[in-house]
Design an enzyme around this catalytic site. Structure first.
Site, short mmCIF file in Angstrom:
data_model
loop_
_atom_site.label_atom_id
_atom_site.label_comp_id
_atom_site.label_asym_id
_atom_site.label_seq_id
_atom_site.Cartn_x
_atom_site.Cartn_y
_atom_site.Cartn_z
N PHE A 193 -1.84 8.12 4.61
CA PHE A 193 -2.61 8.70 5.73
C PHE A 193 -3.92 9.33 5.27
O PHE A 193 -4.29 10.43 5.70
CB PHE A 193 -1.79 9.74 6.48
CG PHE A 193 -0.70 9.18 7.36
CD1 PHE A 193 -0.58 7.83 7.62
CD2 PHE A 193 0.23 10.03 7.94
CE1 PHE A 193 0.42 7.33 8.43
CE2 PHE A 193 1.24 9.54 8.77
CZ PHE A 193 1.34 8.19 9.00
N LYS A 250 5.93 3.67 17.24
CA LYS A 250 5.92 2.63 16.21
C LYS A 250 7.10 2.82 15.26
O LYS A 250 7.24 3.88 14.64
CB LYS A 250 4.61 2.67 15.43
CG LYS A 250 4.44 1.49 14.48
CD LYS A 250 3.02 1.39 13.97
CE LYS A 250 2.82 0.14 13.14
NZ LYS A 250 1.41 -0.05 12.74
N ASN A 258 6.14 -1.60 11.26
CA ASN A 258 5.25 -1.10 10.22
C ASN A 258 5.49 -1.89 8.94
O ASN A 258 6.14 -2.94 8.97
CB ASN A 258 5.51 0.40 10.01
CG ASN A 258 4.27 1.16 9.59
OD1 ASN A 258 3.52 0.73 8.72
ND2 ASN A 258 4.04 2.31 10.21
N ASN A 296 4.67 6.19 3.53
CA ASN A 296 3.88 6.88 2.52
C ASN A 296 3.65 8.36 2.79
O ASN A 296 2.87 9.00 2.10
CB ASN A 296 2.53 6.16 2.39
CG ASN A 296 2.69 4.72 1.98
OD1 ASN A 296 3.47 4.42 1.09
ND2 ASN A 296 1.98 3.82 2.64
N THR A 297 4.30 8.90 3.81
CA THR A 297 4.30 10.34 4.06
C THR A 297 5.73 10.83 3.89
O THR A 297 6.63 10.33 4.57
CB THR A 297 3.79 10.67 5.47
OG1 THR A 297 2.41 10.30 5.56
CG2 THR A 297 3.93 12.14 5.78
N ASN A 305 0.83 -1.20 0.00
CA ASN A 305 0.00 0.00 0.00
C ASN A 305 0.86 1.25 0.00
O ASN A 305 1.97 1.27 0.53
CB ASN A 305 -0.96 0.00 1.20
CG ASN A 305 -0.40 0.68 2.43
OD1 ASN A 305 -0.38 1.92 2.52
ND2 ASN A 305 0.11 -0.11 3.37
N SER A 319 5.49 5.16 8.85
CA SER A 319 4.81 4.91 7.59
C SER A 319 5.72 5.30 6.43
O SER A 319 6.36 6.36 6.47
CB SER A 319 3.52 5.72 7.51
OG SER A 319 2.98 5.66 6.19
#
Length: 325
Positions: free
Chosen positions: A115, A209, A239, A180-181, A111, A178
């Site tokens: 967010f 995390k 993650n 994706n940021t 993915n 994450s």
């Protein structure tokens, strides 16, 4: 239920997720609003570092599924011992362009969602709708920084979300990992953690995390910071993996069985780097009872799943709970 689950797996991944959330909303409304059933009381599992919280089991649902805090009561009624909602950011975000979820490797997911969420105000309202219906279900909010927030302003984002949500949840998971940021993983830094500890409310448990793509040495050093900060009660590892995503020729992060070996290593490293009073939440690729037991034996106080729930459906909850309990 099994036939419905198989149908969901035939849909495109993000559409299947939205349909699943819609079905859980219907179930939640029926059970809690119409039938007034399934009030979840406190469970038998006590984690000293988390104060008076009592868990119905050591198995929880990881962040990313109930992104907007809409169906946590339904998820608790399915058997999860606790639920992590979010990731939430102060302002609403659309996330990255679609498509942004892919099934990979048979039982995995890649993915690059970014967010996507309704923002802090609506998130708080969503939690309020069903929080009183499940007083015995520990609820953790996963906090992120806004996509357009520069890293030097990230602490303000985390602090604002924690301030608004502190009376609605039982703890926070600060998401620094994450993929994706943009530049988010740069916040996996000792100095940032020390400054973050000064900005969050002191009366709500906080976990950090971390990513699976850290080196062993980097993870050890970051765990040492967590260990030395009284505010932080432990870590969540891990993650999704950028490294695995690149093996599939794409951006984002991969979750699922291929992540398990590294997640298990990270749990062992975290447990050996933290005092017993700090907790370790193990997540990443857990899909069988044996893997759940291995996580526990490696030092995980609590275990979370996500991708195995997507692929195996509610039946996996009972099997993994039994292995952990």
């Amino acid at each position: 239920m099994r036939a419905l689950h198989l149908l969901l797996l035939r849909l495109p991944p993000e559409l299947a997720h939205h349909v699943g959330i819609a079905l859980l909303k219907v179930w939640q409304f029926l059970v809690f609003r119409i039938l007034h059933r399934c009030i979840l009381g406190p469970g038998p599992v006590v984690i000293p570092a988390l104060g008076s919280l009592r868990f119905r089991s050591r198995l929880g649902l990881a962040a990313g599924f109930d992104k907007n805090g809409e169906v946590f009561a339904a998820l608790g009624s399915l058997g999860f011992g606790f639920v992590e909602v979010g990731t939430v950011t102060p302002l609403p975000q659309q996330g990255n362009p679609k498509p942004r979820i892919w099934r990979v490797g048979g039982k995995g997911l890649r993915n690059r969602l970014g967010f996507n969420n309704v923002g802090l105000g609506q998130f708080q309202k969503n939690l309020s709708l069903y929080r009183a219906a499940v007083p015995g279900l520990p609820l953790f909010a996963n906090l992120g920084k806004g996509k357009d927030t520069p890293n030097d302003g990230a602490i303000k984002d985390y602090a604002l979300s924690a301030k608004v949500l502190r009376t609605h949840v039982d703890g926070f998971v600060v998401n620094l990992s994450s993929p994706n940021t943009p530049a988010l993983r740069e916040l996996q830094d000792a100095a940032f953690l020390e400054n973050l500890a000064k900005a969050l409310p002191p009366d709500v448990p906080v976990l950090i995390k971390f990513a699976p793509d850290l080196t062993d040495e980097e993870l050890q050093k970051l765990c040492a910071v967590v260990d030395n900060q009284p505010l932080f009660c432990g870590v969540v590892v891990t993650n999704t993996s950028i490294r695995l995503a690149r093996q599939y020729g794409g951006e984002g992060g991969v979750s699922g069985p291929e992540l398990f070996a590294r997640s298990l290593e990270c749990v062992k490293i975290a447990r050996s780097s933290l005092r017993p009073a700090k907790i370790v939440v193990g997540v990443g690729g857990v899909s069988t009872p044996e893997q759940a037991r291995l996580m526990r034996e490696a030092g995980a106080d609590l275990v979370e799943i996500y991708t195995s729930f997507v692929y195996q459906g509610p039946g996996v909850i009972k099997a993994l709970k039994k292995a952990l309990d």
